[in-house]
Design an enzyme around this catalytic site. Structure first.
Site, PDB file in Angstrom:
ATOM      1  CB  CYS A 338      -4.790  25.393 -14.845  1.00  0.00           C
ATOM      2  SG  CYS A 338      -6.151  26.548 -14.886  1.00  0.00           S
ATOM      3  NE  ARG A 367      -9.982  33.848 -19.095  1.00  0.00           N
ATOM      4  CZ  ARG A 367      -9.274  34.185 -18.021  1.00  0.00           C
ATOM      5  NH1 ARG A 367      -9.558  35.298 -17.363  1.00  0.00           N
ATOM      6  NH2 ARG A 367      -8.297  33.413 -17.605  1.00  0.00           N
ATOM      7  CD  GLN A 385      -4.497  33.387 -18.531  1.00  0.00           C
ATOM      8  OE1 GLN A 385      -4.442  32.174 -18.690  1.00  0.00           O
ATOM      9  NE2 GLN A 385      -5.132  33.941 -17.520  1.00  0.00           N
ATOM     10  CG  ASP A 387      -1.152  30.445 -17.053  1.00  0.00           C
ATOM     11  OD1 ASP A 387      -0.970  30.745 -15.856  1.00  0.00           O
ATOM     12  OD2 ASP A 387      -2.156  29.837 -17.460  1.00  0.00           O
ATOM     13  CG  HIS A 389      -0.129  26.104 -14.044  1.00  0.00           C
ATOM     14  ND1 HIS A 389      -0.242  26.414 -15.379  1.00  0.00           N
ATOM     15  CD2 HIS A 389      -1.264  26.552 -13.455  1.00  0.00           C
ATOM     16  CE1 HIS A 389      -1.401  27.010 -15.587  1.00  0.00           C
ATOM     17  NE2 HIS A 389      -2.051  27.113 -14.454  1.00  0.00           N
ATOM     18  CE  LYS A 469      -7.920  37.455  -7.425  1.00  0.00           C
ATOM     19  NZ  LYS A 469      -8.259  37.954  -8.740  1.00  0.00           N
ATOM     20  CG  HIS A 515      -3.366  28.398 -11.043  1.00  0.00           C
ATOM     21  ND1 HIS A 515      -3.987  27.842 -12.129  1.00  0.00           N
ATOM     22  CD2 HIS A 515      -3.759  27.657  -9.979  1.00  0.00           C
ATOM     23  CE1 HIS A 515      -4.733  26.829 -11.737  1.00  0.00           C
ATOM     24  NE2 HIS A 515      -4.607  26.695 -10.429  1.00  0.00           N
TER      25      HIS A 515
END
Length: 641
Positions: A338, A367, A385, A387, A389, A469, A515
């Site tokens: 992000c 991670r 990911q 991902d 945004h 979420k 997200h």
RNA sequence: GCCGAUAUAGCUCAGUUUGGUAGAGCGGCUGAUUCGUAAUCAGUAGGUCACCGGUUCAAGUCCGGUUAUCGGCUCCA
């Protein structure tokens, strides 16, 4: 003595003396044959034992041994019987903790100096069989909580004492079976003879009350069924799951490897796996382009200061790898994408007219995961990911979430997941942002879900630190649930990074950020796909769609020509022109889960065709290579929806 | 990270009980065979028995530690 009226649902009502037990009443109310199936009853909405005396007019709702509720009772009772067996075998050196029924069986947690080992199962099962043969009854007793505390303290069962001390009820129930007394809400089977089919499955450690600061107990898992066939079916299903294990298939199909020398939780994609991943990525990019997304690429590391600004260091620090120093400045690997997308946003000025901005990236993040949590592709330390945004105005928020859900469900469906559960996760203990923001964003998610007509359940406290979420958990071929998709509203990062746009009024406003990830982690998603399809992927994502094989060397040249033609047409084809028997080549292709085998003998060579063998062993009529190209391309298009 | 188990050839596994410096099948390679829908035959090359240390005349085998993996717990994409 006063009489009470008792009936079985939709049945005739009869009168009995007050204090008649359920079992006695059932004798008069239902046939013997039916009665043998009744494991417990619902009395005024509460599940209850057959031994309970009835004090007032009652309508009984029989719970059959074969029903889901009945099975749960049976398994719970099996846990008790196992605990009794363990107590009989090992005596006071073992203390009991808890022993509930779970999805596929039951477990019981024990405190014992030495952990149980599977070698002890036989003795325990033997003891259980003896208990079953002895038809030992389960006897329920109610007593005052304080008395129960005294009782269990005298028995030396400190875990039960702790449970009791935290309860709020004045009276509690206990169950006595032979020499074993357990604190339990019930209900239970009338006596141990009801238990016919059971099996102990595995041992494991587990923390008392799931708290890693508390003692480690030893847990025995087992299962029970009302029918031998059911147990057999269950064991077959476990076997099937083992066959589908993505770690096993990943090795066999040459998809990926994890090596000590590289490091735990780090995936190396082998050629076939890399191709599979590329096909998935390509599809993902196409769909995003169609839905108004733009693609970004961002780096893997950033200055530590960035993670201070974003709040990750404070709220996610324990999952991040420690800093490295570059020219005396600290940098850290990214655990999320992000802040980088925000960097792209802040690189230019924005007007309200540009919104919504939809930016996506297949972003690889790192991670820290505790060693014990790592698991094949499902739980790793470096993963990608899918991902995205979305930046928008408040008036666009609900629509955007609605659109994301649409795209999300469409993509999941293409991958073969049409069944899912939806969860809305609310504010966790550790969080940033004002209460007002949390409420506003939680509401927006709710509205979108309701507008979409989706059933959802609430997961209290399961939100991320920066916002609430929506999670979508898909169901795979074996009915297992996997959380992949997540959609999160974030009012926090725009604030921290001072993001702004010019509104209609000419003033500066703060955009809303969403997200979202659909597959979650590519690694994990592919792991799920491998197990879902047992390695036999739908044609559009199959790394090897076809393999051409000759019968003798005489057809080699023709096979080479057809091979080149298909490859040129974009078919993912391999060739097997080795001097081996056809049986051997077919077997090998079958084990590699190749979708179509193209068999070429003299006949095909002369006619300019190939014979197509399917994975299920059937043949299509011989066809010309051009026909096969059309055929395969059509199937791919259909598969991609 | 915690509890328990496991670690032998590219893969799947035997050998560990009763210490005496490694075996099979598949795969690889070589040769023969040219054989139409799930394994053709023969020959041959592969292993500091995960790593470090200890006991012993001698360790794949016994003991301790480390690492990784597996089943769980906790955590989670």
């Amino acid at each position: 003595m006063t009489q009470i009226a008792i009936s079985v649902q939709d049945g005739e009502e009869k009168h009995f003396d007050r204090g008649t037990t359920v079992a006695e009443a059932l004798k008069e109310l239902v046939s013997n044959k039916q009665r043998k199936q009744i494991i417990a009853v619902g009395c005024n909405g509460l599940a209850s034992d057959l031994g309970v005396p009835l004090e007032e007019d009652t309508v009984l709702a029989p719970i059959l041994a074969s029903s889901e509720e009945g099975l749960e009772i049976l398994r719970h009772s099996t846990a008790h019987i196992m605990a009794l067996a363990v107590k009989k075998l090992y005596g006071p050196e073992v203390k009991v903790a808890i022993g509930p029924a779970i999805d596929d069986g039951f477990y019981y947690d024990f405190d014992r100096e030495k952990a149980f080992s599977p070698e002890e199962f036989e003795a325990i099962e033997q003891q259980m069989a003896e208990i079953v043969a002895a038809r030992l009854p389960f006897q329920r007793k109610s007593l005052k909580r304080e008395d129960a505390i005294t009782l269990f303290r005298d028995l030396g069962e400190e875990y039960k004492v702790e449970l009791l001390e935290e309860m709020e009820d004045d009276t509690v129930s206990i169950y006595e079976q032979d020499s074993f007394t357990d604190l339990c809400r019930g209900p239970h089977i009338p006596d141990s003879s009801w238990l016919k089919v059971f099996k102990l499955l595995r041992v494991a450690g587990s923390y008392w009350r799931g708290d890693e600061k508390r003692p480690m107990l030893t847990r025995i898992y087992g299962t029970a069924f009302s029918d031998k066939k059911e147990l057999k079916r269950y064991l077959t299903q476990l076997e099937e799951a083992r066959k589908r294990d993505h770690r096993k298939l990943g090795k066999e199909l040459g998809l990926f490897t994890i090596q000590d020398q590289i490091g735990p939780g780090l995936i190396l994609w082998q050629p076939q796996g890399a191709l599979l991943r590329k096909l998935i990525e390509d599809y993902w990019k196409e769909e995003h382009y169609k839905n108004g997304y733009e693609l970004l690429y961002t780096p893997h590391i950033a200055r530590q200061d960035l993670w201070k600004t974003s709040g990750h260091l404070d709220f996610y620090g324990e999952n991040m790898y420690s800093a490295m120093e570059i020219d005396e400045v600290k940098y850290q690997l990214k655990p999320m994408n992000c802040p980088f997308h925000i960097g792209v946003f802040n690189a230019t000025k924005h007007s309200y007219r540009e919104f919504p901005i939809r930016w996506c990236e297949l972003g690889t993040v790192y991670r820290y995961e505790r060693t014990g949590a790592l698991h094949g592709l499902m739980r790793v330390r470096g993963f990608t990911q899918d991902d995205a945004h979305i930046f928008c105005r408040p008036d666009q928020l609900e629509d955007e979430i609605f659109n994301i859900i649409d795209l999300n469900l469409h993509i999941l469906k293409t991958f073969g997941f049409a069944e899912y559960d939806v969860y809305l996760s609310t504010r966790p203990e550790k969080y940033v942002g004002s209460d007002e923001h949390w409420e506003l964003s939680t509401d927006a998610l709710k509205q979108a879900l309701e507008k979409k007509g989706l059933n959802y359940s609430i997961d209290p406290g399961e939100g991320v630190f920066y916002g609430p979420k929506i999670d979508i958990k898909i169901k795979d071929q074996l009915g297992r649930s996997w959380q992949c998709s997540t959609i999160q509203v974030d009012f926090n990062l725009p604030e921290r990074f001072k993001m702004s746009y010019t509104g209609v009024d000419g003033g500066e406003h703060q955009p809303i950020m969403i997200h979202r990830a659909l597959m979650g982690s590519l690694e994990r998603f592919i792991g799920i796909l491998i197990e879902h399809y047992a390695g036999g992927f739908p044609l559009w994502m199959a790394p090897e769609q076809a393999r051409i094989m000759n019968i003798t060397d005489d057809q080699s040249e023709y096979c080479e020509r057809v091979f080149a033609q298909l490859r040129h047409a974009g078919i993912r084809i391999a060739k097997d022109l080795r001097n081996e028997k056809l049986n051997y080549k077919i077997r090998e292709a079958q084990l590699k889960k190749v979708a179509y085998m193209l068999i070429v003998g003299e006949r095909e060579k002369e006619e300019g065709t190939v014979t197509v063998r399917l994975r299920d062993g059937k043949n299509l009529p011989p066809m010309r290579p051009e026909e096969f190209i059309d055929f395969i391309q059509k199937e791919c298009e259909e598969g991609k929806g």
